[in-house]
Design a protein around this motif. Structure first.
Motif, PDB file in Angstrom:
ATOM      1  N   GLY A 114       0.854  -1.276   0.107  1.00 58.11           N
ATOM      2  CA  GLY A 114      -0.024  -0.045   0.216  1.00 58.11           C
ATOM      3  C   GLY A 114       0.865   1.248   0.075  1.00 58.11           C
ATOM      4  O   GLY A 114       0.174   2.459   0.103  1.00 58.11           O
ATOM      5  N   ALA A 115       2.220   1.242  -0.001  1.00 56.83           N
ATOM      6  CA  ALA A 115       3.052   2.363  -0.123  1.00 56.83           C
ATOM      7  C   ALA A 115       2.870   3.065  -1.467  1.00 56.83           C
ATOM      8  O   ALA A 115       3.134   2.347  -2.440  1.00 56.83           O
ATOM      9  N   GLU A 116       3.212   4.452  -1.166  1.00 58.36           N
ATOM     10  CA  GLU A 116       3.562   4.980  -2.601  1.00 58.36           C
ATOM     11  C   GLU A 116       4.977   5.091  -2.650  1.00 58.36           C
ATOM     12  O   GLU A 116       5.697   5.513  -1.657  1.00 58.36           O
ATOM     13  N   VAL A 117       5.485   4.546  -3.844  1.00 57.62           N
ATOM     14  CA  VAL A 117       7.102   4.565  -4.035  1.00 57.62           C
ATOM     15  C   VAL A 117       7.447   5.457  -5.068  1.00 57.62           C
ATOM     16  O   VAL A 117       6.776   4.993  -6.262  1.00 57.62           O
ATOM     17  N   ILE A 118       8.300   6.196  -5.021  1.00 57.63           N
ATOM     18  CA  ILE A 118       9.015   7.224  -5.965  1.00 57.63           C
ATOM     19  C   ILE A 118      10.271   6.849  -6.050  1.00 57.63           C
ATOM     20  O   ILE A 118      11.076   6.704  -5.223  1.00 57.63           O
ATOM     21  N   LEU A 119      10.984   6.587  -7.106  1.00 58.10           N
ATOM     22  CA  LEU A 119      12.467   6.079  -7.562  1.00 58.10           C
ATOM     23  C   LEU A 119      12.999   7.456  -7.808  1.00 58.10           C
ATOM     24  O   LEU A 119      12.349   8.065  -8.833  1.00 58.10           O
ATOM     25  N   HIS A 120      14.157   7.511  -7.303  1.00 56.64           N
ATOM     26  CA  HIS A 120      14.498   9.156  -7.656  1.00 56.64           C
ATOM     27  C   HIS A 120      16.112   9.055  -7.290  1.00 56.64           C
ATOM     28  O   HIS A 120      16.670   9.136  -6.349  1.00 56.64           O
ATOM     29  N   GLY A 121      16.797   9.066  -8.363  1.00 59.22           N
ATOM     30  CA  GLY A 121      18.470   9.407  -8.236  1.00 59.22           C
ATOM     31  C   GLY A 121      19.185   8.399  -7.393  1.00 59.22           C
ATOM     32  O   GLY A 121      18.765   7.199  -7.285  1.00 59.22           O
ATOM     33  N   ASP A 122      20.149   8.727  -6.752  1.00 57.38           N
ATOM     34  CA  ASP A 122      20.902   7.961  -5.737  1.00 57.38           C
ATOM     35  C   ASP A 122      20.393   8.304  -4.236  1.00 57.38           C
ATOM     36  O   ASP A 122      19.259   8.989  -4.060  1.00 57.38           O
ATOM     37  N   ILE A 123      21.105   7.665  -3.403  1.00 53.23           N
ATOM     38  CA  ILE A 123      20.569   7.879  -2.111  1.00 53.23           C
ATOM     39  C   ILE A 123      20.375   9.380  -1.583  1.00 53.23           C
ATOM     40  O   ILE A 123      19.498   9.605  -0.708  1.00 53.23           O
ATOM     41  N   ASN A 124      21.434  10.328  -2.152  1.00 50.10           N
ATOM     42  CA  ASN A 124      21.483  11.427  -1.531  1.00 50.10           C
ATOM     43  C   ASN A 124      20.432  12.155  -2.314  1.00 50.10           C
ATOM     44  O   ASN A 124      19.693  13.067  -1.850  1.00 50.10           O
ATOM     45  N   ASP A 125      20.118  11.946  -3.546  1.00 49.08           N
ATOM     46  CA  ASP A 125      18.829  12.410  -4.221  1.00 49.08           C
ATOM     47  C   ASP A 125      17.509  11.981  -3.472  1.00 49.08           C
ATOM     48  O   ASP A 125      16.667  13.061  -3.530  1.00 49.08           O
TER      49      ASP A 125
END
Length: 321
Positions: A114-125
């Motif tokens: 049920g989570a909204e997951v956003i993929l974005h850059g590296d861990i710092n991003d």
């Protein structure tokens, strides 16, 4: 403050839902080292890692105000799974930002919960985006490792180990951001101060060793390791002093050693593990760790969340080792 009492309270808070994970004797490694080696199989916990301990403790101790507009978190995957699972049971929404190279298995699993997951850059991003979302949406940030309620929940692993292995003299624990070892260390030092506690990091993401060398948390410019669950670029303001207080030493392990340990755990110990979970055994297999004169060795095996496609990528490396 993280104390033995806060960890014991966390155990009372989550103990009706999360089972005690087994302590398995690694027979082959015990024979090789001449000492009994026991594996704390957190890979068999709900959602496949130790993370629901902290997530459930946080959810069950949160105020209505903290929960009202939903939660936000940054995660390589296991924190996402653990928090999403705990939040779903409480009817609370969760937004997770993961690095673009996050495990597809963990991304899909978090969305299924049920989570909204956003993929974005590296861990710092990913962290930069989450901070913007907290401001824009009013989310409550649930830090994956640098939050007292999270640390206390993870510390329940230490209470279980001391009860299951009263003869333990050396405890090896993986380190990403340091939440797990901070909680375990607090419990161990209060109840068994003579026990040797060693943290293990991938050489390509040795954020705690970097902090020790710099005298405080300092962000790594980049992380480069197959052990994505341990790829924290910086340790926390809580976890750094707790580790300095409670951890006896830090060991770094190579990528090759991690592959060897994964193969050993899967083939010989019959445990399906992800790379980050194998670093403690990798430290033993490297053979440069001085062992205490007697007593059991316990290794925390932190998780087993790895999809078939990822396993397929690792198989040639594991065979080559």
């Amino acid at each position: 403050m993280i104390t033995l009492e806060t960890i014991q309270q966390a155990r009372a808070t989550i103990g009706d839902t999360l089972e005690v994970t087994p302590l398995i004797t690694d027979l082959l490694l015990s024979e090789r080292l001449g000492r009994r080696v026991r594996l704390k199989a957190e890979s068999l916990q709900r959602t496949g890692s130790f993370k629901p301990r902290g997530g459930l403790n946080w959810i069950r101790t949160a105020s209505r105000k903290e929960l009202a507009k939903g939660l936000g978190a940054v995660s390589a995957g296991n924190h996402a799974l653990g928090l999403a699972w705990a939040a779903r049971a409480a009817g609370v929404s969760v937004t997770i930002v993961m690095p673009e190279n996050a495990s597809a298995f963990k991304v899909e699993g978090s969305r299924a919960l049920g989570a909204e997951v956003i993929l974005h850059g590296d861990i710092n991003d990913a962290w930069a985006l989450m901070h913007r979302l907290v401001e824009e949406r009013g989310l409550t940030l649930v830090h994956p490792y640098d939050e007292p309620r999270i640390i206390a929940g993870q510390g329940t692993v230490g209470l279980e180990i001391l009860e299951q292995a009263p003869e333990v003299s050396l405890l090896l624990c993986p380190i990403g951001g340091g939440g797990l070892i901070s909680g375990i260390g607090t419990a161990v030092r209060a109840l068994r101060p003579e026990l040797q506690l060693i943290g293990v990091e991938p050489l390509g993401a040795a954020s705690m060793a970097h902090a020790w060398a710099q005298g405080g948390p300092q962000r790594l410019d980049k992380v480069d390791t197959c052990a994505k669950s341990l790829a924290a670029a910086i340790v926390g303001k809580h976890t750094y002093p707790l580790c300095r207080q409670h951890v006896d030493d830090l060991i770094g392990v190579s990528e090759t050693a991690i592959h060897d340990a994964m193969r050993h755990l899967m083939i010989n110990a019959k445990l399906y593990v992800e790379p980050g979970a194998a670093v403690g055994v990798a430290a033993l297999l490297q053979g440069n760790l001085e062992l205490p004169a007697d007593g059991d060795i316990v290794v925390v095996v932190t998780g087993g969340n790895m999809g078939w496609e990822e396993l397929g990528e690792f198989l040639p490396l594991m065979v080559a080792g």
